[in-house]
Scaffold this motif. Sequence first.
Motif, PDB file in Angstrom:
ATOM      1  N   TYR A   3      -4.470   8.602  15.446  1.00 56.69           N
ATOM      2  CA  TYR A   3      -4.534   7.338  14.698  1.00 56.69           C
ATOM      3  C   TYR A   3      -5.727   6.513  15.176  1.00 56.69           C
ATOM      4  O   TYR A   3      -6.099   6.555  16.348  1.00 56.69           O
ATOM      5  CB  TYR A   3      -3.235   6.539  14.868  1.00 56.69           C
ATOM      6  CG  TYR A   3      -2.031   7.276  14.320  1.00 56.69           C
ATOM      7  CD1 TYR A   3      -1.594   7.066  13.012  1.00 56.69           C
ATOM      8  CD2 TYR A   3      -1.356   8.217  15.095  1.00 56.69           C
ATOM      9  CE1 TYR A   3      -0.515   7.767  12.500  1.00 56.69           C
ATOM     10  CE2 TYR A   3      -0.274   8.922  14.595  1.00 56.69           C
ATOM     11  CZ  TYR A   3       0.142   8.689  13.299  1.00 56.69           C
ATOM     12  OH  TYR A   3       1.202   9.395  12.791  1.00 56.69           O
ATOM     13  N   TYR A  11      -4.648  -2.309  10.852  1.00 56.83           N
ATOM     14  CA  TYR A  11      -3.700  -1.218  10.645  1.00 56.83           C
ATOM     15  C   TYR A  11      -4.086  -0.017  11.510  1.00 56.83           C
ATOM     16  O   TYR A  11      -5.258   0.367  11.555  1.00 56.83           O
ATOM     17  CB  TYR A  11      -3.676  -0.755   9.183  1.00 56.83           C
ATOM     18  CG  TYR A  11      -3.433  -1.814   8.145  1.00 56.83           C
ATOM     19  CD1 TYR A  11      -2.728  -2.974   8.421  1.00 56.83           C
ATOM     20  CD2 TYR A  11      -3.924  -1.640   6.846  1.00 56.83           C
ATOM     21  CE1 TYR A  11      -2.506  -3.939   7.436  1.00 56.83           C
ATOM     22  CE2 TYR A  11      -3.710  -2.589   5.856  1.00 56.83           C
ATOM     23  CZ  TYR A  11      -3.007  -3.741   6.160  1.00 56.83           C
ATOM     24  OH  TYR A  11      -2.801  -4.685   5.180  1.00 56.83           O
ATOM     25  N   ILE A  13      -3.981   3.712  11.445  1.00 57.93           N
ATOM     26  CA  ILE A  13      -3.739   4.686  10.377  1.00 57.93           C
ATOM     27  C   ILE A  13      -4.069   6.103  10.832  1.00 57.93           C
ATOM     28  O   ILE A  13      -4.859   6.321  11.750  1.00 57.93           O
ATOM     29  CB  ILE A  13      -4.545   4.343   9.110  1.00 57.93           C
ATOM     30  CG1 ILE A  13      -6.047   4.440   9.369  1.00 57.93           C
ATOM     31  CG2 ILE A  13      -4.161   2.960   8.595  1.00 57.93           C
ATOM     32  CD1 ILE A  13      -6.882   4.423   8.099  1.00 57.93           C
ATOM     33  N   SER A  17      -5.645  11.153   6.273  1.00 61.92           N
ATOM     34  CA  SER A  17      -4.738  10.453   5.384  1.00 61.92           C
ATOM     35  C   SER A  17      -4.701  11.174   4.037  1.00 61.92           C
ATOM     36  O   SER A  17      -5.111  12.335   3.944  1.00 61.92           O
ATOM     37  CB  SER A  17      -5.163   8.992   5.273  1.00 61.92           C
ATOM     38  OG  SER A  17      -4.892   8.309   6.494  1.00 61.92           O
ATOM     39  N   ASN A  48       0.211   8.084   7.356  1.00 61.71           N
ATOM     40  CA  ASN A  48       0.776   6.771   7.043  1.00 61.71           C
ATOM     41  C   ASN A  48      -0.152   5.904   6.200  1.00 61.71           C
ATOM     42  O   ASN A  48       0.027   4.694   6.109  1.00 61.71           O
ATOM     43  CB  ASN A  48       1.173   6.027   8.320  1.00 61.71           C
ATOM     44  CG  ASN A  48      -0.033   5.560   9.125  1.00 61.71           C
ATOM     45  OD1 ASN A  48      -1.161   6.015   8.905  1.00 61.71           O
ATOM     46  ND2 ASN A  48       0.195   4.660  10.072  1.00 61.71           N
ATOM     47  N   PHE A  49      -1.159   6.541   5.566  1.00 64.04           N
ATOM     48  CA  PHE A  49      -2.110   5.802   4.747  1.00 64.04           C
ATOM     49  C   PHE A  49      -2.405   6.626   3.500  1.00 64.04           C
ATOM     50  O   PHE A  49      -2.793   7.803   3.592  1.00 64.04           O
ATOM     51  CB  PHE A  49      -3.394   5.543   5.535  1.00 64.04           C
ATOM     52  CG  PHE A  49      -4.439   4.766   4.786  1.00 64.04           C
ATOM     53  CD1 PHE A  49      -4.320   3.393   4.617  1.00 64.04           C
ATOM     54  CD2 PHE A  49      -5.557   5.394   4.259  1.00 64.04           C
ATOM     55  CE1 PHE A  49      -5.295   2.671   3.937  1.00 64.04           C
ATOM     56  CE2 PHE A  49      -6.536   4.684   3.567  1.00 64.04           C
ATOM     57  CZ  PHE A  49      -6.395   3.311   3.417  1.00 64.04           C
ATOM     58  N   ASP A  51      -4.385   6.547  -0.283  1.00 61.22           N
ATOM     59  CA  ASP A  51      -5.431   5.889  -1.056  1.00 61.22           C
ATOM     60  C   ASP A  51      -5.323   6.314  -2.510  1.00 61.22           C
ATOM     61  O   ASP A  51      -5.330   7.507  -2.831  1.00 61.22           O
ATOM     62  CB  ASP A  51      -6.803   6.274  -0.507  1.00 61.22           C
ATOM     63  CG  ASP A  51      -7.920   5.668  -1.344  1.00 61.22           C
ATOM     64  OD1 ASP A  51      -8.277   4.503  -1.079  1.00 61.22           O
ATOM     65  OD2 ASP A  51      -8.422   6.347  -2.250  1.00 61.22           O
ATOM     66  N   TYR A  77       1.078   2.531   4.671  1.00 62.40           N
ATOM     67  CA  TYR A  77       0.101   1.657   4.038  1.00 62.40           C
ATOM     68  C   TYR A  77      -0.430   2.311   2.762  1.00 62.40           C
ATOM     69  O   TYR A  77      -0.614   3.529   2.707  1.00 62.40           O
ATOM     70  CB  TYR A  77      -1.079   1.395   4.974  1.00 62.40           C
ATOM     71  CG  TYR A  77      -0.695   0.748   6.285  1.00 62.40           C
ATOM     72  CD1 TYR A  77      -0.360  -0.598   6.349  1.00 62.40           C
ATOM     73  CD2 TYR A  77      -0.671   1.493   7.470  1.00 62.40           C
ATOM     74  CE1 TYR A  77      -0.012  -1.204   7.549  1.00 62.40           C
ATOM     75  CE2 TYR A  77      -0.322   0.897   8.676  1.00 62.40           C
ATOM     76  CZ  TYR A  77       0.007  -0.442   8.710  1.00 62.40           C
ATOM     77  OH  TYR A  77       0.352  -1.030   9.905  1.00 62.40           O
ATOM     78  N   ASP A 116      -1.570  -3.747   0.334  1.00 64.36           N
ATOM     79  CA  ASP A 116      -2.068  -3.655   1.716  1.00 64.36           C
ATOM     80  C   ASP A 116      -3.579  -3.756   1.783  1.00 64.36           C
ATOM     81  O   ASP A 116      -4.134  -4.436   2.651  1.00 64.36           O
ATOM     82  CB  ASP A 116      -1.621  -2.330   2.358  1.00 64.36           C
ATOM     83  CG  ASP A 116      -0.111  -2.239   2.518  1.00 64.36           C
ATOM     84  OD1 ASP A 116       0.516  -3.276   2.824  1.00 64.36           O
ATOM     85  OD2 ASP A 116       0.440  -1.137   2.338  1.00 64.36           O
TER      86      ASP A 116
END
Length: 327
Positions: A3, A11, A13, A17, A48-49, A51, A77, A116
């Motif tokens: 991360y 954040y 992340i 991702s 955890n992210f 897009d 997120y 977010d």
Amino acid sequence: MQYRTLGKTGYEISTISFGAWAIGGTWGEVNDQDSMAALHRALDLGVNFFDTADVYGDGHSERLIARLRRERPEPFYVATKAGRRLSPHTAGGYNRENLRGFIERSLKNLDVEAIDLLQLHCPPPEVYEQQEVYAVLDDFVREGLLRAYGVSVESVAEALSATTHPNVATVQIIFNAFRFKPAEEFFAAAREREVGIIARVPLASGLLTGKLSRDSTFAQDDHRAFNRHGEAFDKGETFSGVDYETGLEAVERLRPLLPQGVTLAQFALRWILMFPEVSCAIPGARNPQQVQANVAASDLAPLSDEQMAEVKRVYDELIRPEVHAMW
């Protein structure tokens, strides 16, 4: 999973991702059951992210992520984008009324009270110079519609311009072994300004998976068939703007660098993470197997100086003459 901090958002992340363009559309046929399985597997593995954008499948990608949130208890997120729904896509369209409309639609699609991270979606170049656009976004943060905002750009010049505005938290930019310019001309400024970098198109639209060949074919609604020369949007979004045959040649030069048991895609993703300024890479995935393969790159051993130098040599000899000056 590793991360990193996403710029001014704060954040933490996942370095690998999930890019949700492919589950929305313009990548050929998509299957929602497979897409949801991929999203669930990503969470299982520590992603955890996520897009996405309001134009990916006309909001379909956003709605799938909303469904994921309903089905899973753990927090994650979501970044989405706004602006490409404009028709015509002009700088004047990036005004308070239109942006509010786009944001409210994404809030509904995502089934959340605040976004977010909202990113301007590769707007016309002059938008990056318009202070009033950033002032509107600042107002939306104060209003509680957004928690943070950033930009998704085509060029290094746009990235540099955007990050002179103090509340731009992130820049999403094409960065991979076939698109080296950001590392040379933008990363230092991003580090100084505490701007998070989201590396998109990390596998050069599949070229850097090593699975494509001269005989590969693409569906009619796949941008790799219809946008190779920028017919629908910036050609840099397709194969990172690299000529397909040149890209295949470069891939063959890279294959001998692969450690045993590591795929070219994993190697390419780990190469991106060798740059500490990068917060995350966002490869797409349309099934759980692709997610698992992508995520494994996060925990690979660092590449050697020799491997890094050879990737740079391949870029300098084959790719730089074609793309470096364009973006």
